[in-house]
Write a protein that holds these residues in place. Structure first.
Motif, PDB file in Angstrom:
ATOM      1  N   SER A  35     -22.712  -1.749  35.664  1.00  0.00           N
ATOM      2  CA  SER A  35     -22.570  -2.421  34.369  1.00  0.00           C
ATOM      3  C   SER A  35     -21.934  -3.245  33.553  1.00  0.00           C
ATOM      4  O   SER A  35     -21.673  -3.879  33.332  1.00  0.00           O
ATOM      5  N   VAL A  57     -31.810   5.892  39.197  1.00  0.00           N
ATOM      6  CA  VAL A  57     -31.030   4.983  38.520  1.00  0.00           C
ATOM      7  C   VAL A  57     -29.184   5.522  38.962  1.00  0.00           C
ATOM      8  O   VAL A  57     -28.804   6.533  39.085  1.00  0.00           O
ATOM      9  N   GLU A  58     -28.879   4.314  39.144  1.00  0.00           N
ATOM     10  CA  GLU A  58     -27.707   4.720  39.867  1.00  0.00           C
ATOM     11  C   GLU A  58     -26.464   4.088  39.216  1.00  0.00           C
ATOM     12  O   GLU A  58     -26.995   2.980  37.742  1.00  0.00           O
ATOM     13  N   ASP A  59     -25.143   4.396  38.892  1.00  0.00           N
ATOM     14  CA  ASP A  59     -23.967   3.557  37.930  1.00  0.00           C
ATOM     15  C   ASP A  59     -23.473   2.848  38.694  1.00  0.00           C
ATOM     16  O   ASP A  59     -22.132   2.408  37.797  1.00  0.00           O
ATOM     17  N   SER A  60     -23.264   3.737  39.818  1.00  0.00           N
ATOM     18  CA  SER A  60     -22.062   2.156  40.839  1.00  0.00           C
ATOM     19  C   SER A  60     -22.720   2.305  41.795  1.00  0.00           C
ATOM     20  O   SER A  60     -23.839   3.109  42.338  1.00  0.00           O
ATOM     21  N   LYS A 118     -36.235   6.530  36.721  1.00  0.00           N
ATOM     22  CA  LYS A 118     -34.696   6.796  35.969  1.00  0.00           C
ATOM     23  C   LYS A 118     -33.809   7.961  37.259  1.00  0.00           C
ATOM     24  O   LYS A 118     -33.009   7.644  36.887  1.00  0.00           O
ATOM     25  N   SER A 163     -18.778   0.216  39.464  1.00  0.00           N
ATOM     26  CA  SER A 163     -20.101   0.434  38.380  1.00  0.00           C
ATOM     27  C   SER A 163     -20.747  -0.911  38.213  1.00  0.00           C
ATOM     28  O   SER A 163     -20.306  -1.806  37.758  1.00  0.00           O
TER      29      SER A 163
END
Length: 959
Positions: A919, A896-899, A893, A917
């Motif tokens: 996502s 974990v990257e968001d971008s 955890k 991003s």
RNA sequence: GCGGGUGUGGUGAAAUUGGUAGACACGCUAGACUUAGGAUCUAGUGCUUAACCGCGUGAAGGUUCGAGUCCUUUCACCCGCACCA
């Protein structure tokens, strides 16, 4: 108050003492933890001591041991000494000093050097192969080998008593064994044999046996050498000439295990290269044995040959037997007597070296006899030649000159027929042989038209049907000579009675200890120095064997003794063997591929057959560390003296290498030794030192491009003040012989053991050979200082605190945990070192002071740099050693990257980057990329032909 | 000859499944600071270029949107074995 600066001398001394006092690395044979066995190849303690190359493997295995310990394993990590051997004995011959004494001195020196590096060995388990309580068990194993034979039906070793029982009941008709050739006899006959006859027969079966053979005799060393100890006809140690000599010798029947040694390779995790070397050494080849009836033979005998190419049998135009073949004298006819007998005598007396150096030069003689070709019935002449080896196959071959290069050369030289039997488009077989295993049979009667592979089968079937021979498998592997005519080795526990029949001494008399002798000189008659000790040799039971065991005896089973080193009843208790099992991780040099690593596999299989061991491979995983090389510096010396004066010539002036010899020079005299971008040379002072060191060159002239030096004065040919006499620098072995040894003690003193450990790992992949270069060590030393500064400020205050860790630091920590955990397991230790550096650089940048994060980092650093880790760990208030700390768990955890900063490539070339991003789905990424101004510039207004989006990795546009 | 391995900057080397080649160090170049050290810090450093471009993993082909990585051919070096029928 702690030290403000990183003080490796203080820290390392403190912790080495602490570990010793606490017996921190001592392990028990019982634990609820799983067992893990990490083993180093134990060293031979030479007089030269350790150089920086030796610890490379020990450091790597120590890291693995510490890692496993912190991961919840009970780790057996022992060390000992392979203490019997030639150098100690040769030193004794020169000085009269007892080998036991020099060996003990060398061992204590080794121990001091090893201790400084901070290894986590359990020294309470140390073994020395020269100690009677150790070699008692080496002798015991020898006795077992003597008492067993190899049953080829059950495919394992069985007790010799069972064999005798079979003989008494039914003779040897149904016995299928791996060993010497024995004529068939029935029970009745066996019972009537006398003791001598019975023993002679049993010797053909025993796994340890005595046998008259030609051996590799080295006059200079006064001893017999194993094939492995002979290189190009010279002894591996010392480089003395080796000749063939008949002698009565002890052997171990390793050939009985050839197939199992081969098969076992598929079950162990060793490098392909070592496995291949062993496969090659065992040398399995499949083929057929065929009998060729000898024409006009009084005894009506057949000559048995071995071939892997029965498909070419119609091309056999002559036969060749080895000069050692037992029928040679019978085969030689009276017409050919003079010539052939002379040849055989000549060939037998050629040394190994002569035979090898004249491979291209074919020799041989016609015996005068003929064989009947079993397929055609034609007569083919029998020749004798030394290109056929007495020791392989049957010592006789059918020669097919059209399809075998050696036979071809022989046929050409002696004008024998060449008959093509395999078709091909490339070669004229009258000029050159066609050896490839493909093509169709021609001129071959019923084989015609068949492919080689089919033809081999068909020919073997025919041979079997007509009772001419059978399918057969041959191995190159030979039985291992086991006797050495030497003092400093394990005595062989055997006595010979008045009829010269060998028998074992009883177990209660073991160990049969080595007596003190007056002289260590070999007797010259080929007997060991023990032979001159009448009171030791002559016992009530008979005459003792005076040969001792070879160096590899003690090292073939030492890994078992570590499990239970004090046991006086058995080699190691069943429980201990069961608990520790096979060596999980074995580390050592690849040079033992066909020696130690093969013999220990053999002994393990034997001990498994006899139910001493529950496994039959000793080392599950093997890693071979590469050599750390040194730079060898040498001077060019003219072969011809000028006016009776030696001339040395600077390397830049040397053109024709044939005119010069290279004289090694001590690296301490050389200026700019190993500096990058500088050629190494001798200045006036260096030349002076060299002359003092080698006084025989005191009068020599040193020619350089800017002048000459003689008698300490420099005559310049231009206006230079200093001579520049270039030396020749080559990468080579680090060895006393080349005067280029770097002692680890010096590195420990200057930089510390932690720096040495980390630097040796940082140098490159463990298995690669790499030159030692001191210049990089500063980087590692700097790293440790930086690490120190994360914990201690310049006033000596301990910095870490309980403030919450920031996200970045957690990310750094967990990325490091993951990378290092993975890399240790795949033994990529050089990348671990880089990972630590990256982590410390990042923590420094982040100004990380979170205690938990930094302490977890210390744990993963500790296998590599245990002293500094231990010290900083203790400063944080920890009372238990960091060696016992639990390895931190990696948590995904935190990573974990968001971008992601996507590389955007156009036609496969990266043109720009775009932060997006993670996502986003494929379509969204594509849209965002196409909207980017930089991308638009490259597209030049046109739509892309194709867009490849790999989410989380890359975007590629095809225009 | 057979078998195994390796070729990437000035140097040691990274790149684990094909996805930004050169991470991390050494060295070098500039600069800062100073208790002048083998100290510390900052910036730069594959080649080429003023810059963009271009070229780059021993060489040559190929597969692929994309190759140090896969395939074919080839060269060099290291290690082991070698008259083994």
């Amino acid at each position: 108050m702690s030290e403000a600066h990183y003080n490796h001398r203080f820290i390392e001394h403190k912790w080495q003492q602490n570990w010793r006092e606490k017996k921190l690395y001592q392990v028990e044979n019982h634990s609820n933890k799983p067992a893990y066995y990490v083993l180093d190849m134990f060293p031979y303690p030479s007089g030269a001591g350790l150089h920086v190359g030796h610890p490379l493997g020990y450091i790597a295995s120590d890291i693995v041991s510490r890692f496993k310990r912190q991961n919840g394993f009970n780790v057996l990590h022992p060390m000992g000494y392979d203490a019997f051997g030639l150098p100690a004995e040769q030193y004794a011959i020169q000085t009269g000093k007892h080998p036991a004494e020099t060996t003990a001195e060398n061992i204590s020196r080794y121990r001091k050097q090893l201790d400084r590096i901070g290894f986590s060995y359990d020294w309470s388990r140390e073994v020395r192969t020269c100690e009677p309580n150790y070699y008692k068990w080496t002798q015991w194993i020898f006795k077992q080998l003597f008492n067993h034979w190899y049953n080829a039906n059950s495919n394992k070793a069985e007790h010799i008593d069972n064999l005798v029982a079979i003989f008494e009941n039914e003779g040897n008709i149904n016995v299928n064994h791996a060993g010497g050739e024995v004529e068939a006899f029935i029970a009745e006959e066996w019972l009537h044999y006398n003791k001598r006859q019975k023993e002679d027969i049993l010797q053909q079966y025993r796994l340890a046996f005595i046998h008259e053979t030609t051996v590799n005799w080295c006059e200079e060393l006064g001893t017999v050498l194993a094939n492995e100890e002979v290189k190009d006809g010279l002894s591996e140690r010392g480089g003395y000439p080796v000749i063939k000599k008949p002698m009565r010798q002890w052997f171990l029947r390793i050939t009985a295990y050839a197939q199992r040694l081969l098969d076992g390779l598929d079950t162990i995790d060793w490098s392909d290269s070592i496995k291949e070397i062993q496969r090659n050494w065992i040398g399995r080849s499949e083929g057929a044995s065929v009998h060729f009836k000898i024409d006009q033979d009084k005894q009506n005998r057949s000559l048995e040959i071995f071939t892997t190419r029965p498909d070419t049998i119609f091309g056999a135009t002559f036969m060749v037997v080895a000069p050692e073949h037992e029928w040679v004298s019978d085969l030689i006819t009276s017409e050919q007597h003079d010539e052939a007998t002379a040849y055989v005598e000549w060939a037998k007396n050629r040394s190994e070296r002569e035979r090898m150096s004249e491979v291209k030069n074919v020799t041989g003689a016609f015996t005068g006899s003929y064989c009947m070709h079993p397929f055609t019935g034609k007569l083919v002449p029998i020749w004798v030649a030394d290109y056929v080896l007495g020791g392989y196959g049957t010592g006789a071959i059918m020669a097919v000159p059209a399809h075998d290069a050696r036979d071809h050369a022989f046929a050409k030289k002696f004008g024998l027929d060449i008959v093509q039997v395999i078709s091909n488009d490339e070669v004229d077989v009258q000029k050159e042989s066609f050896d490839a295993k493909h093509g169709q049979c021609i001129n071959s009667d019923f084989l015609n038209g068949l492919e080689v592979k089919e033809a081999i089968k068909a020919a073997i079937d025919f041979i079997k049907d007509k009772n001419l021979g059978e399918a057969q498998i041959n191995y190159k592997l030979r039985d291992a000579g086991f006797g050495r005519q030497r003092y400093w080795g394990e005595p062989i526990p055997v006595v010979f009675d008045k009829d010269d029949i060998p028998s074992l001494i009883p177990d209660q008399e073991l160990p049969l200890t080595l007596p003190t002798v007056e002289s260590y000189k070999p007797t010259g008659s080929g007997e060991s120095p023990l032979a001159s000790m009448d009171e030791w040799v002559n016992t009530k039971q008979g005459r003792r064997e005076t040969d001792t065991m070879p160096g590899w005896a003690g090292s073939s089973w030492y890994f078992l003794r570590y499990m239970d080193p004090e046991n006086e009843q058995v080699i190691a208790s069943k429980d201990a063997i069961k608990y520790w099992g096979q060596v999980d991780f074995y580390l050592g040099g690849a040079e033992h591929a066909t020696g130690h690593l093969l013999y220990s596999r053999f002994w393990t299989k034997f001990l498994s057959d006899t139910n001493v061991l529950p496994f039959d491979e000793p080392f599950k995983k093997l890693v071979n560390q590469g050599m750390i090389q040194g730079t060898v510096e040498s001077l060019y010396l003219r072969k011809e003296k000028i006016n009776d004066v030696s001339h040395f010539v600077s390397a830049d002036l040397v053109d024709n290498l044939d005119d010069f010899t290279q004289i090694p020079v001590h690296v301490d005299f050389v200026t700019d030794y190993k500096k990058t971008d500088a050629k190494s040379y001798l200045n006036v002072d260096g030349i002076r030192q060299f002359k003092e060191w080698r006084p025989e060159y005191d009068q020599a002239v040193f020619e350089c491009s800017n002048g000459t030096v003689q008698n300490g004065t420099f005559e310049a040919s231009d206006d230079s003040i200093e001579p520049v006499f270039y030396t020749k620098s080559e990468i080579g072995k680090m060895s006393k012989r080349w005067f280029n040894v770097v002692n680890p003690d010096d590195i420990c003193e200057e930089y510390g053991a932690d720096t040495l450990r980390l630097y040796e790992m940082f140098l490159g992949p463990l298995e690669d050979a790499k030159p030692w270069n001191i210049s990089g060590i500063d980087g590692v030393y700097r790293f440790l200082k930086k690490t120190w500064k994360l914990f201690v400020d310049k006033d000596g205050n301990y910095l870490p605190n309980d403030q919450a860790a920031d996200k970045k630091s957690l990310k750094t920590l967990h990325a490091t945990i993951k990378k290092v955990s993975d890399d240790i397991q795949r033994i990529s230790l050089n990348t671990c070192a880089s990972t630590f550096m990256i982590a410390v650089n990042e923590f420094t940048e982040q100004k990380c002071t979170n205690k938990e994060v930094l302490e977890q980092f210390l744990i993963i650093l500790s296998p590599f740099a245990p002293h500094i880790a231990e010290e900083l760990w203790e400063m944080g208030g920890q009372s238990e050693s960091i060696a016992l700390a639990k390895w931190p768990t990696f948590d995904e955890k935190h990573l974990v990257e968001d971008s992601k900063n996507y590389p955007i490539s156009i036609n496969g070339k990266t043109r720009t980057n775009l932060e997006l991003s993670l996502s986003l789905c494929k379509d969204e990424i594509e849209k965002a990329v196409l909207a980017d101004a930089e991308v638009q510039k490259w597209l030049d207004g046109k739509p892309p032909k194709k867009v490849i989006v790999v989410p989380g990795r890359i975007v590629n546009l095809v225009v």
